[in-house]
Write a protein that holds these residues in place. Structure first.
Motif, mmCIF file in Angstrom:
data_model
loop_
_atom_site.group_PDB
_atom_site.id
_atom_site.type_symbol
_atom_site.label_atom_id
_atom_site.label_comp_id
_atom_site.label_asym_id
_atom_site.label_seq_id
_atom_site.Cartn_x
_atom_site.Cartn_y
_atom_site.Cartn_z
ATOM 1 N N GLU A 51 0.840 -1.186 0.000
ATOM 2 C CA GLU A 51 0.000 0.000 0.000
ATOM 3 C C GLU A 51 0.883 1.247 0.000
ATOM 4 O OE1 GLU A 51 -4.006 -0.632 2.232
ATOM 5 O OE2 GLU A 51 -2.462 -1.584 3.466
ATOM 6 N N GLN A 52 0.262 2.406 -0.046
ATOM 7 C CA GLN A 52 1.024 3.650 -0.151
ATOM 8 C C GLN A 52 1.904 3.897 1.070
ATOM 9 O OE1 GLN A 52 -1.382 6.939 -1.339
ATOM 10 N NE2 GLN A 52 0.344 8.286 -1.734
ATOM 11 N N ASP A 53 1.483 3.422 2.247
ATOM 12 C CA ASP A 53 2.284 3.612 3.450
ATOM 13 C C ASP A 53 3.352 2.542 3.613
ATOM 14 O OD1 ASP A 53 0.739 1.428 4.031
ATOM 15 O OD2 ASP A 53 -0.129 2.227 5.874
ATOM 16 N N GLY A 54 3.475 1.647 2.646
ATOM 17 C CA GLY A 54 4.501 0.621 2.704
ATOM 18 C C GLY A 54 4.027 -0.696 3.293
ATOM 19 N N ALA A 55 2.803 -0.765 3.789
ATOM 20 C CA ALA A 55 2.280 -2.008 4.364
ATOM 21 C C ALA A 55 2.135 -3.059 3.271
ATOM 22 C CB ALA A 55 0.935 -1.761 5.043
ATOM 23 N N VAL A 56 2.603 -4.263 3.569
ATOM 24 C CA VAL A 56 2.553 -5.346 2.590
ATOM 25 C C VAL A 56 1.152 -5.946 2.542
ATOM 26 C CG1 VAL A 56 3.448 -7.620 1.984
ATOM 27 C CG2 VAL A 56 4.993 -5.866 2.871
ATOM 28 N N ILE A 57 0.596 -6.049 1.341
ATOM 29 C CA ILE A 57 -0.705 -6.680 1.161
ATOM 30 C C ILE A 57 -0.540 -8.180 0.991
ATOM 31 C CG2 ILE A 57 -2.719 -6.846 -0.347
ATOM 32 C CD1 ILE A 57 -2.317 -3.915 -1.061
ATOM 33 N N GLY A 58 0.363 -8.573 0.141
ATOM 34 C CA GLY A 58 0.598 -9.994 -0.111
ATOM 35 C C GLY A 58 1.588 -10.162 -1.241
ATOM 36 N N GLY A 59 1.814 -11.413 -1.600
ATOM 37 C CA GLY A 59 2.734 -11.701 -2.686
ATOM 38 C C GLY A 59 2.191 -11.245 -4.028
ATOM 39 N N TYR A 60 3.093 -10.915 -4.932
ATOM 40 C CA TYR A 60 2.698 -10.453 -6.262
ATOM 41 C C TYR A 60 2.229 -11.633 -7.107
ATOM 42 C CZ TYR A 60 3.105 -8.623 -11.002
ATOM 43 O OH TYR A 60 2.854 -8.254 -12.302
ATOM 44 N N ALA A 61 1.118 -11.439 -7.772
ATOM 45 C CA ALA A 61 0.604 -12.430 -8.718
ATOM 46 C C ALA A 61 0.263 -11.696 -10.011
ATOM 47 C CB ALA A 61 -0.633 -13.129 -8.154
ATOM 48 N N ALA A 62 0.428 -12.389 -11.115
ATOM 49 C CA ALA A 62 0.187 -11.764 -12.414
ATOM 50 C C ALA A 62 -1.244 -11.243 -12.505
ATOM 51 C CB ALA A 62 0.458 -12.765 -13.527
ATOM 52 N N HIS A 63 -1.363 -9.961 -12.771
ATOM 53 C CA HIS A 63 -2.670 -9.329 -12.931
ATOM 54 C C HIS A 63 -2.456 -8.069 -13.762
ATOM 55 C CE1 HIS A 63 -6.437 -7.272 -12.015
ATOM 56 N NE2 HIS A 63 -6.895 -8.415 -11.531
ATOM 57 N N PRO A 64 -3.308 -7.819 -14.760
ATOM 58 C CA PRO A 64 -3.092 -6.659 -15.631
ATOM 59 C C PRO A 64 -2.948 -5.344 -14.869
ATOM 60 C CG PRO A 64 -4.796 -8.074 -16.535
ATOM 61 C CD PRO A 64 -4.467 -8.619 -15.176
ATOM 62 N N ARG A 65 -3.758 -5.132 -13.846
ATOM 63 C CA ARG A 65 -3.680 -3.866 -13.109
ATOM 64 C C ARG A 65 -2.417 -3.784 -12.267
ATOM 65 N NH1 ARG A 65 -9.800 -2.359 -11.007
ATOM 66 N NH2 ARG A 65 -10.862 -2.655 -13.005
ATOM 67 N N LEU A 66 -1.986 -4.894 -11.726
ATOM 68 C CA LEU A 66 -0.783 -4.883 -10.891
ATOM 69 C C LEU A 66 0.469 -4.675 -11.732
ATOM 70 C CD1 LEU A 66 -1.550 -7.808 -8.399
ATOM 71 C CD2 LEU A 66 -1.842 -5.353 -8.039
ATOM 72 N N ALA A 67 0.434 -5.120 -12.984
ATOM 73 C CA ALA A 67 1.600 -4.967 -13.853
ATOM 74 C C ALA A 67 1.915 -3.504 -14.126
ATOM 75 C CB ALA A 67 1.368 -5.714 -15.162
ATOM 76 N N ALA A 68 0.928 -2.625 -14.013
ATOM 77 C CA ALA A 68 1.134 -1.198 -14.291
ATOM 78 C C ALA A 68 1.615 -0.426 -13.063
ATOM 79 C CB ALA A 68 -0.163 -0.583 -14.808
ATOM 80 N N LEU A 69 1.743 -1.076 -11.915
ATOM 81 C CA LEU A 69 2.169 -0.382 -10.696
ATOM 82 C C LEU A 69 3.660 -0.062 -10.743
ATOM 83 C CD1 LEU A 69 0.323 -2.495 -7.947
ATOM 84 C CD2 LEU A 69 -0.353 -0.263 -8.872
ATOM 85 N N PRO A 70 4.094 1.006 -10.066
ATOM 86 C CA PRO A 70 5.529 1.294 -9.985
ATOM 87 C C PRO A 70 6.273 0.145 -9.301
ATOM 88 C CG PRO A 70 4.225 3.160 -9.195
ATOM 89 C CD PRO A 70 3.276 2.017 -9.362
ATOM 90 N N LEU A 71 7.506 -0.066 -9.724
ATOM 91 C CA LEU A 71 8.352 -1.086 -9.121
ATOM 92 C C LEU A 71 9.379 -0.409 -8.219
ATOM 93 C CD1 LEU A 71 9.371 -4.007 -8.840
ATOM 94 C CD2 LEU A 71 10.776 -3.610 -10.887
ATOM 95 N N LEU A 72 9.349 -0.780 -6.939
ATOM 96 C CA LEU A 72 10.316 -0.275 -5.965
ATOM 97 C C LEU A 72 11.262 -1.409 -5.604
ATOM 98 C CD1 LEU A 72 7.875 1.633 -3.564
ATOM 99 C CD2 LEU A 72 9.025 2.498 -5.603
ATOM 100 N N VAL A 73 12.554 -1.102 -5.575
ATOM 101 C CA VAL A 73 13.555 -2.139 -5.365
ATOM 102 C C VAL A 73 14.466 -1.747 -4.206
ATOM 103 C CG1 VAL A 73 15.427 -3.478 -6.408
ATOM 104 C CG2 VAL A 73 13.515 -2.702 -7.824
ATOM 105 N N GLY A 74 14.718 -2.717 -3.324
ATOM 106 C CA GLY A 74 15.711 -2.514 -2.287
ATOM 107 C C GLY A 74 15.149 -2.281 -0.902
#
Length: 308
Positions: free
Chosen positions: A169-192
């Motif tokens: 989420e925007q505050d950094g809270a983890v929702i869950g593991g990433y799974a292939a989904h068209p809407r999720l693919a468009a999200l920014p990728l943060l690394v590190g």
């Protein structure tokens, strides 16, 4: 005097005995009197009363054991379902990222289920235990319809740590593991490390410069102090720890004037305020080296020609 003393002593003894007398609570007095009269024979018991009482005791024991063993609930479930209260229609809304099968499993709807046996509070709790669901509303429409409305958490970005990908989420809270989904693919990728907690502000800053933001594929947190940008063509833009906006403005100017994103570059280093450093790709470095050698050879040949 003697009789007075004796009387006094008897009174004291009587007082002692009186202080030890136990008085039943008011609620128990009438039942106790009835039992006393029943035992003494003052009350006549109707025929077969003993058999009925015995049966009631045995039945109560069986019922209690069934409840403890869960058999009573199963019996109610089967009976009410057979009477026409089985769940035949489910109206589900609000689930974008939560699979329908996960909702049904949480509600115990993977088999025949009675609408009567569904407890709304327990059903809501089971649904909000799922990773994506933040809120839920359950409504039973008799005889056989169940209405389920869920509210899901809002994904902001995909966070990569090592090889693990998580949706946050925007505050950094983890929702869950990433799974292939068209809407999720468009999200920014943060690394590190530290990228999840500080990513929202940095992403918002970069988005103020569309010519850069449209080319970004990853926002990389470096040493929990500063950021790098990985562009869609593989170029890494190294940004300073402070003055990020000024560095991005310089980058936009260079792109407008020199088309640096179209060059064969491995990195653009913006960490110094007064200069920009460019790192060439391996192929570009080899080509540049070959160009330098060819230029030097041409100069040497020209020098020899001048001597002749």
């Amino acid at each position: 005097m003697t009789s007075d003393r004796i009387g006094a002593g008897a009174g004291a003894a009587s007082a002692k005995r009186g202080s030890r007398t136990r008085v039943l609570p008011r609620a128990l007095r009438r039942p106790v009197r009835f039992i006393q009269r029943l035992v003494s024979g003052d009350v006549s018991v109707p025929p077969r009363t003993e058999t009925m009482l015995f049966g009631a005791v045995i039945g109560g024991a069986i019922l209690y054991g069934s409840v403890l063993g869960g058999q009573f609930g199963q019996a109610v479930e089967q009976t009410t379902a057979a009477m026409g209260f089985a769940v035949e229609e489910i109206e589900l809304s609000g689930n974008t990222y939560t699979p329908v099968d996960d909702v049904f499993a949480a509600l115990g709807l993977d088999g025949r289920r009675s609408l009567v046996s569904i407890e709304p509070a327990a059903a809501r709790s089971a649904l909000t235990d799922l990773p994506w669901i933040a809120s839920a509303r359950i409504a039973k429409v008799y005889p056989s319809k169940l209405v389920v409305e869920v509210g899901e958490r809002s994904p902001f970005a995909v966070w990569q740590t090592g090889e693990a990908l998580s949706v946050i989420e925007q505050d950094g809270a983890v929702i869950g593991g990433y799974a292939a989904h068209p809407r999720l693919a468009a999200l920014p990728l943060l690394v590190g490390k530290g990228a999840a907690e500080t990513g929202a502000g940095f992403v918002a800053t970069v988005q103020q410069y569309p010519i850069v933001a449209d080319r970004v594929r990853a926002h990389i947190r470096v040493g929990q102090r500063r950021w790098d940008l990985r562009l869609d063509n593989g170029i890494t833009v190294r940004l300073p720890e402070t003055g990020v906006e000024r560095a991005l403005e310089r980058l936009v100017t260079m792109q407008d004037e020199l088309d640096v994103f179209g060059r064969d570059l491995a990195a653009i280093d913006m960490r110094l305020e007064d200069r920009t450093l460019f790192a060439l790709t391996g192929n570009a470095l080899e080509a540049r080296q070959a160009l330098i050698e060819a230029r030097d050879a041409a100069r040497e040949q020209a020098r020899r020609g001048n001597r002749i």
